[in-house]
Design an enzyme around this catalytic site. Structure first.
Site, mmCIF file in Angstrom:
data_model
loop_
_atom_site.group_PDB
_atom_site.id
_atom_site.type_symbol
_atom_site.label_atom_id
_atom_site.label_comp_id
_atom_site.label_asym_id
_atom_site.label_seq_id
_atom_site.Cartn_x
_atom_site.Cartn_y
_atom_site.Cartn_z
ATOM 1 N N HIS A 360 0.720 -1.300 0.070
ATOM 2 C CA HIS A 360 0.102 -0.046 0.116
ATOM 3 C C HIS A 360 0.915 1.177 0.011
ATOM 4 O O HIS A 360 1.828 1.450 0.719
ATOM 5 C CB HIS A 360 -0.909 0.070 1.537
ATOM 6 C CG HIS A 360 -1.933 1.050 1.068
ATOM 7 N ND1 HIS A 360 -2.975 1.087 0.445
ATOM 8 C CD2 HIS A 360 -1.921 2.220 1.845
ATOM 9 C CE1 HIS A 360 -3.831 2.098 0.519
ATOM 10 N NE2 HIS A 360 -3.116 2.829 1.513
ATOM 11 N N ALA A 361 0.498 2.197 -0.959
ATOM 12 C CA ALA A 361 1.297 3.139 -1.164
ATOM 13 C C ALA A 361 1.410 4.118 0.294
ATOM 14 O O ALA A 361 0.141 4.522 0.601
ATOM 15 C CB ALA A 361 0.901 4.032 -2.598
ATOM 16 N N HIS A 390 0.891 12.056 -5.858
ATOM 17 C CA HIS A 390 0.059 12.244 -4.793
ATOM 18 C C HIS A 390 1.327 12.114 -3.623
ATOM 19 O O HIS A 390 1.107 12.908 -2.589
ATOM 20 C CB HIS A 390 -1.081 11.357 -4.486
ATOM 21 C CG HIS A 390 -1.741 11.450 -3.380
ATOM 22 N ND1 HIS A 390 -2.761 12.191 -3.034
ATOM 23 C CD2 HIS A 390 -1.554 10.843 -2.239
ATOM 24 C CE1 HIS A 390 -3.340 11.847 -1.784
ATOM 25 N NE2 HIS A 390 -2.413 10.906 -1.106
ATOM 26 N N GLU A 391 1.749 10.882 -3.514
ATOM 27 C CA GLU A 391 2.728 10.572 -2.498
ATOM 28 C C GLU A 391 3.851 11.587 -2.291
ATOM 29 O O GLU A 391 3.930 11.983 -0.945
ATOM 30 C CB GLU A 391 3.021 9.255 -2.565
ATOM 31 C CG GLU A 391 2.290 8.157 -2.651
ATOM 32 C CD GLU A 391 1.253 7.878 -1.128
ATOM 33 O OE1 GLU A 391 1.861 8.365 -0.195
ATOM 34 O OE2 GLU A 391 0.204 7.644 -1.330
ATOM 35 N N HIS A 394 2.958 14.555 -0.311
ATOM 36 C CA HIS A 394 3.022 14.289 1.145
ATOM 37 C C HIS A 394 4.583 14.722 1.456
ATOM 38 O O HIS A 394 4.962 15.388 2.790
ATOM 39 C CB HIS A 394 3.022 12.788 1.466
ATOM 40 C CG HIS A 394 1.345 12.566 1.482
ATOM 41 N ND1 HIS A 394 0.329 13.238 2.272
ATOM 42 C CD2 HIS A 394 0.653 11.469 0.992
ATOM 43 C CE1 HIS A 394 -0.975 12.960 2.024
ATOM 44 N NE2 HIS A 394 -0.667 11.841 1.393
ATOM 45 N N GLU A 418 -3.684 14.814 2.995
ATOM 46 C CA GLU A 418 -4.436 14.117 1.753
ATOM 47 C C GLU A 418 -4.668 15.229 0.778
ATOM 48 O O GLU A 418 -4.616 14.823 -0.342
ATOM 49 C CB GLU A 418 -5.555 13.329 2.428
ATOM 50 C CG GLU A 418 -5.218 12.278 3.092
ATOM 51 C CD GLU A 418 -4.274 11.213 2.640
ATOM 52 O OE1 GLU A 418 -4.395 11.077 1.625
ATOM 53 O OE2 GLU A 418 -3.527 10.807 3.256
ATOM 54 N N HIS A 518 -12.741 1.705 9.023
ATOM 55 C CA HIS A 518 -12.402 2.802 10.007
ATOM 56 C C HIS A 518 -13.372 2.897 11.322
ATOM 57 O O HIS A 518 -12.771 3.780 12.318
ATOM 58 C CB HIS A 518 -12.602 4.234 9.149
ATOM 59 C CG HIS A 518 -11.595 4.229 7.772
ATOM 60 N ND1 HIS A 518 -11.942 3.444 6.733
ATOM 61 C CD2 HIS A 518 -10.525 5.107 7.659
ATOM 62 C CE1 HIS A 518 -10.977 3.665 6.009
ATOM 63 N NE2 HIS A 518 -10.199 4.626 6.476
ATOM 64 N N TYR A 528 -11.179 12.876 5.504
ATOM 65 C CA TYR A 528 -11.299 12.412 4.101
ATOM 66 C C TYR A 528 -12.289 13.368 3.300
ATOM 67 O O TYR A 528 -12.078 13.605 2.074
ATOM 68 C CB TYR A 528 -11.598 11.073 3.832
ATOM 69 C CG TYR A 528 -10.440 10.302 4.420
ATOM 70 C CD1 TYR A 528 -9.441 9.865 3.875
ATOM 71 C CD2 TYR A 528 -11.026 9.563 5.744
ATOM 72 C CE1 TYR A 528 -8.357 9.134 4.793
ATOM 73 C CE2 TYR A 528 -10.150 8.413 6.185
ATOM 74 C CZ TYR A 528 -8.888 8.362 5.862
ATOM 75 O OH TYR A 528 -7.757 7.502 6.375
#
Length: 619
Positions: A360-361, A390-391, A394, A418, A518, A528
């Site tokens: 998982h990224a 996207h990563e 971060h 995010e 969650h 989110y």
């Protein structure tokens, strides 16, 4: 996804505490717990100088513990064995037990008059916990056991049919994404929800215990504690979320109307009345939270954009490392400094053949300074190319705020991190692909509707779900939803916000909220929702700063030093100031504005309006 140094979920480590891992070498030195009377008495003797000394000492302790925990977690994620799991759990346990102790010590300064910076740091420390455990040792142990059992029920969950065939969640998810068989989808939907029934009494006990912990820290309940992380009164924050949802709802309603009509054509109007809700099992996703998997059923005619990024990557011989370098170039084109050499030396880019890893990224900063990394098992696809952008969003955020005190080394609020990654991904447009040499010609605007529809099915469709999960939890924590109403209230909220209903009758013997990770995993969900609002707000503003004169869904901020400078000014703040001030650095306003979503999807809205003529929308 990002791995942050400061915000912690107590639940993760409470699990490890009860799995026999407490026998590992653990250097935690737990302090004796004071009674409430002793705490009050000792707080009367404290001064502002004591608070500053406490914060300075605490920061030094946590910096060492976070780095130790992060390195152990990195090793486990990249070398999954029984031993690395124990080492990671023990390190994480040490951090969390320390945070529990320090958060309660921080509460001793609640009645002191302090400077704004000291008060903010103390609040950050108290709010670092997701599940505040009571100070009573027996109750803390009980909470730990409950959390562990909930986690186990979800993690081991599977659906075993009458013929003995057992299906994992991953297998069921894959089938729901592709199957168009009404009864097969219903069977899988119902089968997965068997795993959450035993969670119900455990969850009720957990609510009672964690509310007690929150009250010991000075909050009305756990939900009020969660909402207190947002730099505004808890009740005002809830009202603000509804305001934002009100801005997006007209677009969602149009999308819902069109999707329902198309599903009616597929499955029959007897199963999907023209003015009713959509059965939750028909949207291509186990939780009906994103609808992109049914794109083929609702796509416009001639929706092919004329190119495929996966094919373009193959044509230009992009390997995994070139994909990462290409994404890094996006940031350097905006004026950000290149990533350190250690990023490429220490990151995981492809799945090793000789060991198990977490694919998982995720984005990491192991030392809260410059040890930046990503962990991905990169596939050479267009989706993964966007994910890398996207990563790295971060990572550049992590580096931007690394000069802040440890308390502030996080995003302005938990939605920002995010949102930044997603904001960058919004700029992976046909124009950008042409700019970097992957695409020869940008398709004309007639090709945009398909791209916008596909994106809306994931991003717009998600927004009400992103809102309602915590709406349900907050009302559970406050007692507004009683244990006897858990399931009924869940489906009332899903109908209210999503226009979705259970495909078969549900009762209070069910616990359908628990079928979403969650909820038993105790991961707050509002982040989110906020990320989906903020990414478009940021994108619109950054496009204006960059001087974009095209429609914002066609805008890329690639090569804009002006946009890069304004973005970096916000990123550098971390959470040192209220998020409203960070937001204003980019948008010029201290209030989030969801109308940017309407602007972005304006061509799709026009298309939906045309398609929905003569249809009875709403539910």
């Amino acid at each position: 996804m990002t791995r942050l140094p400061f915000k912690l979920s107590l639940s993760a480590v409470l699990v490890s505490v009860t799995l026999g891992l407490s026998g590992c070498n653990d250097t935690t030195t737990t302090q004796p717990t004071e009674s409430a009377a002793e705490t009050k008495m000792s707080s009367n003797k404290l001064t502002a100088t004591d608070a500053k000394a406490f914060l300075a000492n605490t920061e030094q302790q946590l910096a060492k513990l976070y780095e130790k925990s992060s390195r152990a977690a990195w090793i486990y994620a990249n070398f999954i064995t029984h031993d690395t799991a124990q080492l990671a759990a023990a390190a994480n346990q040490e951090v969390t037990e320390t945070i529990v102790r320090l958060a309660n010590e921080a509460a001793r300064f609640d009645d002191l008059e302090l400077d704004a910076d000291s008060r903010r740091k103390l609040d950050k420390l108290k709010l670092a916990l997701t599940l505040p455990a009571p100070q009573d040792a027996a109750k803390t142990e009980k909470l730990a056991n409950i959390v562990a059992e909930l986690d186990g029920l979800y993690g081991k969950g599977e659906y075993c049919k009458d013929d003995g065939q057992c299906l994992s969640l991953g297998e069921m998810t894959a089938t729901m994404a592709s199957s168009r068989d009404y009864n097969e989808l219903l069977d899988l939907w119902q089968g997965w929800r068997q795993i959450s029934k035993p969670m119900r009494p455990l969850y009720e006990q957990q609510v009672t215990l964690t509310n007690e912990g929150a009250q010991e820290l000075g909050y009305a309940d756990t939900g009020a504690m969660w909402r207190s992380k947002y730099d505004m009164p808890a009740d005002e924050f809830a009202t603000e979320l509804d305001r934002l949802w009100g801005q997006v709802k007209p677009l969602y309603d149009s999308l819902h109307c069109h999707v329902r009509a198309k599903l009616g054509e597929q499955y029959g109007e007897d199963k999907l009345p023209e003015d009713g809700t959509i059965p939750a099992h028909l949207l291509g996703n186990m939780w009906a939270q994103q609808w992109g998997n049914i794109y083929d059923l609702v796509a416009p005619e001639n929706a092919d954009p004329g190119y495929d990024v996966t094919e373009l990557l193959a044509q230009h011989d992009y390997d995994e490392l070139e994909m990462v370098h290409g994404a890094e170039k996006f940031f350097t084109s905006m004026g950000f400094a290149p990533l350190p050499d250690t990023f490429y030396e220490r990151s995981l880019f492809t799945k090793p053949q000789d060991r198990d890893v977490q694919c998982h990224a995720s984005a990491w900063n192991l030392d809260s300074k410059d040890d930046l990394r990503i962990k991905m098992c990169i596939q050479r696809t267009g989706e993964e190319f966007a994910t890398i952008h996207h990563e790295l969003g971060h990572n550049f955020y992590q580096r931007a705020y690394n000069q802040q005190p440890l308390y502030y080394q996080e995003s302005a609020n938990d939605g920002f991190h995010e949102a930044i990654g997603d904001t960058i991904a919004l700029s992976v447009t046909p124009e950008y692909l042409k700019e970097i040499g992957l695409l020869d010609e940008v398709p004309d605007e007639s090709k945009d509707i398909g791209l916008l529809m596909r994106m809306a099915l994931d991003k717009v469709a998600f927004i009400p779900f992103g809102l309602l999960v915590d709406q349900w939890r907050w009302q559970v924590f406050s007692g507004e939803i009683t244990p006897e109403q858990y399931n009924q209230a869940w489906w009332q909220l899903r109908k209210k916000y999503q226009g979705i209903s259970a495909p078969i009758a549900r009762s209070e013997s069910d616990f359908d909220p628990g079928a979403k990770y969650h909820v038993p995993g105790n991961t707050p969900y509002t982040r989110y929702f906020l990320a989906h609002i903020l990414q478009f707000d940021f994108h619109r503003s950054l496009c204006e700063i960059a001087g974009n004169d095209a429609a914002i869904h066609r805008c890329s901020i690639y090569n804009s030093k002006e946009a890069g400078q304004r973005l970096n000014e916000m990123l550098e703040m971390g959470s040192s100031q209220p998020w409203q001030q960070a937001l204003a650095k980019v948008t010029g306003k201290e209030q989030m504005d969801a109308t940017a979503i309407l602007d972005y999807f304006a061509p799709l809205q026009a298309y939906l309006d045309e398609q929905n003529k003569g249809r009875q929308c709403g539910w």
